[in-house]
Design a protein around this motif. Structure first.
Motif, PDB file in Angstrom:
ATOM      1  N   ILE A  24       0.837  -1.200   0.000  1.00  0.00           N
ATOM      2  CA  ILE A  24       0.000   0.000   0.000  1.00  0.00           C
ATOM      3  C   ILE A  24       0.871   1.249   0.000  1.00  0.00           C
ATOM      4  CG2 ILE A  24      -1.731   1.285   1.318  1.00  0.00           C
ATOM      5  CD1 ILE A  24      -2.697  -1.359   0.018  1.00  0.00           C
ATOM      6  N   ARG A  25       0.458   2.224  -0.794  1.00  0.00           N
ATOM      7  CA  ARG A  25       1.117   3.533  -0.837  1.00  0.00           C
ATOM      8  C   ARG A  25       0.047   4.597  -0.775  1.00  0.00           C
ATOM      9  NH1 ARG A  25       6.263   3.725  -2.492  1.00  0.00           N
ATOM     10  NH2 ARG A  25       7.124   1.805  -3.313  1.00  0.00           N
ATOM     11  N   GLY A  26       0.354   5.698  -0.110  1.00  0.00           N
ATOM     12  CA  GLY A  26      -0.592   6.802  -0.106  1.00  0.00           C
ATOM     13  C   GLY A  26      -0.235   7.858   0.911  1.00  0.00           C
ATOM     14  N   HIS A  27      -1.028   8.919   0.901  1.00  0.00           N
ATOM     15  CA  HIS A  27      -0.813  10.066   1.778  1.00  0.00           C
ATOM     16  C   HIS A  27      -2.021  10.194   2.695  1.00  0.00           C
ATOM     17  CE1 HIS A  27       1.534  10.811  -1.912  1.00  0.00           C
ATOM     18  NE2 HIS A  27       2.462  11.128  -1.023  1.00  0.00           N
ATOM     19  N   GLU A  39      -4.751  20.455  14.752  1.00  0.00           N
ATOM     20  CA  GLU A  39      -3.351  20.249  14.378  1.00  0.00           C
ATOM     21  C   GLU A  39      -3.309  19.179  13.306  1.00  0.00           C
ATOM     22  OE1 GLU A  39      -0.352  19.946  17.229  1.00  0.00           O
ATOM     23  OE2 GLU A  39      -1.232  21.446  18.566  1.00  0.00           O
ATOM     24  N   HIS A  40      -2.516  19.419  12.283  1.00  0.00           N
ATOM     25  CA  HIS A  40      -2.439  18.512  11.140  1.00  0.00           C
ATOM     26  C   HIS A  40      -1.122  17.738  11.172  1.00  0.00           C
ATOM     27  CE1 HIS A  40      -5.843  20.710   9.477  1.00  0.00           C
ATOM     28  NE2 HIS A  40      -5.179  21.822   9.753  1.00  0.00           N
ATOM     29  N   TRP A  41      -1.235  16.453  10.927  1.00  0.00           N
ATOM     30  CA  TRP A  41      -0.078  15.590  10.753  1.00  0.00           C
ATOM     31  C   TRP A  41      -0.253  14.942   9.382  1.00  0.00           C
ATOM     32  CZ3 TRP A  41       3.823  15.045  14.363  1.00  0.00           C
ATOM     33  CH2 TRP A  41       3.576  15.616  15.603  1.00  0.00           C
ATOM     34  N   TYR A  42       0.801  14.882   8.626  1.00  0.00           N
ATOM     35  CA  TYR A  42       0.750  14.351   7.281  1.00  0.00           C
ATOM     36  C   TYR A  42       1.690  13.156   7.203  1.00  0.00           C
ATOM     37  CZ  TYR A  42       0.955  14.299   2.194  1.00  0.00           C
ATOM     38  OH  TYR A  42       0.895  13.929   0.878  1.00  0.00           O
ATOM     39  N   LEU A  43       1.153  12.003   6.760  1.00  0.00           N
ATOM     40  CA  LEU A  43       1.949  10.781   6.675  1.00  0.00           C
ATOM     41  C   LEU A  43       2.013  10.307   5.228  1.00  0.00           C
ATOM     42  CD1 LEU A  43       0.368   8.816   9.655  1.00  0.00           C
ATOM     43  CD2 LEU A  43       2.279  10.406   9.715  1.00  0.00           C
ATOM     44  N   GLU A  44       3.196  10.037   4.774  1.00  0.00           N
ATOM     45  CA  GLU A  44       3.392   9.423   3.469  1.00  0.00           C
ATOM     46  C   GLU A  44       3.735   7.961   3.725  1.00  0.00           C
ATOM     47  OE1 GLU A  44       6.295   9.844  -0.397  1.00  0.00           O
ATOM     48  OE2 GLU A  44       6.105  11.541   0.973  1.00  0.00           O
ATOM     49  N   LEU A  45       2.790   7.071   3.423  1.00  0.00           N
ATOM     50  CA  LEU A  45       2.939   5.653   3.710  1.00  0.00           C
ATOM     51  C   LEU A  45       3.392   4.904   2.469  1.00  0.00           C
ATOM     52  CD1 LEU A  45      -0.467   5.233   5.578  1.00  0.00           C
ATOM     53  CD2 LEU A  45       1.781   5.506   6.637  1.00  0.00           C
ATOM     54  N   ALA A  46       4.343   4.004   2.638  1.00  0.00           N
ATOM     55  CA  ALA A  46       4.835   3.142   1.564  1.00  0.00           C
ATOM     56  C   ALA A  46       5.321   1.852   2.218  1.00  0.00           C
ATOM     57  CB  ALA A  46       5.953   3.833   0.794  1.00  0.00           C
ATOM     58  N   PRO A  47       5.510   0.792   1.443  1.00  0.00           N
ATOM     59  CA  PRO A  47       5.963  -0.465   2.051  1.00  0.00           C
ATOM     60  C   PRO A  47       7.235  -0.268   2.875  1.00  0.00           C
ATOM     61  CG  PRO A  47       5.297  -0.833  -0.219  1.00  0.00           C
ATOM     62  CD  PRO A  47       5.296   0.659   0.004  1.00  0.00           C
ATOM     63  N   VAL A 100      -4.522   0.317   7.206  1.00  0.00           N
ATOM     64  CA  VAL A 100      -3.090   0.062   7.348  1.00  0.00           C
ATOM     65  C   VAL A 100      -2.522   0.876   8.507  1.00  0.00           C
ATOM     66  CG1 VAL A 100      -0.854   0.410   6.218  1.00  0.00           C
ATOM     67  CG2 VAL A 100      -2.735  -0.614   4.953  1.00  0.00           C
ATOM     68  N   PHE A 101      -2.903   2.151   8.605  1.00  0.00           N
ATOM     69  CA  PHE A 101      -2.373   3.016   9.656  1.00  0.00           C
ATOM     70  C   PHE A 101      -2.746   2.514  11.051  1.00  0.00           C
ATOM     71  CE2 PHE A 101      -3.146   6.614  12.557  1.00  0.00           C
ATOM     72  CZ  PHE A 101      -1.833   6.999  12.735  1.00  0.00           C
ATOM     73  N   ARG A 102      -3.935   1.978  11.228  1.00  0.00           N
ATOM     74  CA  ARG A 102      -4.341   1.552  12.573  1.00  0.00           C
ATOM     75  C   ARG A 102      -3.496   0.398  13.100  1.00  0.00           C
ATOM     76  NH1 ARG A 102      -9.429  -2.193  12.711  1.00  0.00           N
ATOM     77  NH2 ARG A 102      -8.980  -3.445  10.883  1.00  0.00           N
ATOM     78  N   ARG A 103      -2.696  -0.238  12.257  1.00  0.00           N
ATOM     79  CA  ARG A 103      -1.771  -1.273  12.735  1.00  0.00           C
ATOM     80  C   ARG A 103      -0.711  -0.685  13.659  1.00  0.00           C
ATOM     81  NH1 ARG A 103      -0.604  -4.002   6.937  1.00  0.00           N
ATOM     82  NH2 ARG A 103      -2.719  -4.725   6.514  1.00  0.00           N
TER      83      ARG A 103
END
Length: 126
Positions: A24-27, A39-47, A100-103
């Protein structure tokens, strides 16, 4: 913002190889609210990797939750999907990114993997 939240986000890059094993990939943007402030947090997720910033960038998905509830999520006292179903948190966009993030959230205190419980039972019985 609480120190636990800051530590949680700081820990994500080191934990990513063990948690983000799928392709999975995404923002993902996390919006943590406190009264009339967000407050904003930005995550760039990739394998195997995650990049965390405080920038506001285009996102494939947005997870909005109160800062208090987020602290409960990151300590395992609450579950992310349950919070969304109770309408205490909202999610829009690519739902796979949230799944995926909740892992990264820990299991509730005292929860054990049922496979380990079964192995212990077999060891004691055999």
């Amino acid at each position: 913002m609480g120190e636990a939240i800051e530590q949680f986000f700081a820990s994500l890059p080191a934990r990513a190889p063990a948690v983000l094993r799928s392709p999975i990939r995404g923002h993902l943007q996390l919006d943590l609210t406190t009264e009339n402030r967000t407050e904003h947090w930005y995550l760039e997720l990739a394998p195997g990797t995650v990049r965390v910033t405080r920038e506001q960038l285009p996102a494939d998905a947005v997870f909005t939750v109160s800062a208090d509830l987020f602290e409960e999520l990151i300590t395992g006292r609450e579950q992310g999907m349950a919070a969304v179903l109770r309408n205490e948190a909202t999610f829009s966009g690519n739902v796979v990114l949230f799944l995926v993030f909740r892992r990264f959230f820990p299991d509730p205190p005292g929860v054990r993997d049922p496979r380990e419980t079964a192995r212990e039972h077999v060891r004691r019985s055999g």
